[in-house]
Motif scaffolding. Sequence first.
Motif, mmCIF file in Angstrom:
data_model
loop_
_atom_site.group_PDB
_atom_site.id
_atom_site.type_symbol
_atom_site.label_atom_id
_atom_site.label_comp_id
_atom_site.label_asym_id
_atom_site.label_seq_id
_atom_site.Cartn_x
_atom_site.Cartn_y
_atom_site.Cartn_z
ATOM 1 N N LYS A 1 0.863 -1.179 0.000
ATOM 2 C CA LYS A 1 0.000 0.000 0.000
ATOM 3 C C LYS A 1 0.898 1.228 0.000
ATOM 4 O O LYS A 1 1.833 1.316 0.793
ATOM 5 N N THR A 2 0.609 2.173 -0.900
ATOM 6 C CA THR A 2 1.417 3.397 -0.912
ATOM 7 C C THR A 2 1.065 4.265 0.282
ATOM 8 O O THR A 2 -0.069 4.287 0.740
ATOM 9 N N ASN A 3 2.085 4.950 0.768
ATOM 10 C CA ASN A 3 1.889 5.904 1.855
ATOM 11 C C ASN A 3 1.564 7.266 1.264
ATOM 12 O O ASN A 3 1.937 7.586 0.139
ATOM 13 N N SER A 4 0.914 8.064 2.058
ATOM 14 C CA SER A 4 0.678 9.439 1.667
ATOM 15 C C SER A 4 2.007 10.191 1.761
ATOM 16 O O SER A 4 2.821 9.903 2.623
ATOM 17 N N ILE A 5 2.209 11.115 0.848
ATOM 18 C CA ILE A 5 3.401 11.958 0.958
ATOM 19 C C ILE A 5 2.950 13.388 1.152
ATOM 20 O O ILE A 5 1.879 13.789 0.710
ATOM 21 N N SER A 6 3.769 14.136 1.820
ATOM 22 C CA SER A 6 3.467 15.534 2.072
ATOM 23 C C SER A 6 4.646 16.364 1.591
ATOM 24 O O SER A 6 5.726 16.311 2.186
ATOM 25 N N PHE A 7 4.432 17.103 0.521
ATOM 26 C CA PHE A 7 5.508 17.958 0.034
ATOM 27 C C PHE A 7 5.886 18.993 1.075
ATOM 28 O O PHE A 7 7.025 19.420 1.151
ATOM 29 N N SER A 8 4.930 19.386 1.918
ATOM 30 C CA SER A 8 5.225 20.410 2.914
ATOM 31 C C SER A 8 6.150 19.898 4.022
ATOM 32 O O SER A 8 6.802 20.676 4.691
ATOM 33 N N SER A 9 6.206 18.576 4.204
ATOM 34 C CA SER A 9 7.092 18.049 5.244
ATOM 35 C C SER A 9 8.440 17.610 4.688
ATOM 36 O O SER A 9 9.313 17.211 5.445
#
Length: 133
Positions: free
Chosen positions: A92-100
Amino acid sequence: MLLNLVRTINGLVPIDDESVDAVKKIKIGYDIFVEFKPRRNMKFHKKYFALLNAVLVNQRYYKTVDNLHEAIKFKAGYYETIIPLRGEPFLKTNSISFSSMDNLEFERFYNLAIDECIALVGDDAVNNILRFL
């Protein structure tokens, strides 16, 4: 209230309509307290998805930008193995956050995305796309 501000040579400037309206409501001479939370420049986020959108229309393998984005996240290692109580393990892919992401992590991710796009549509096509981003 959250304000989106950018630092310029003239100081902090609101960057969206909601923030502009909020700043106008602050009376001259009033003190305000600010909690600083740096975020990735939205230009990078837009640039990444502009790349994906441009590549999407030049290929036939992926049906949506989300599908292409998921594939790039897998390739970049943003996934985990889920082991259910019954049945086979799955990824399952994880969510990514460009802001972090810091600049180094974002550049690594973006360059990997470019490599995947090159594999999908070719070097010349991606170079032409990048010229307009």
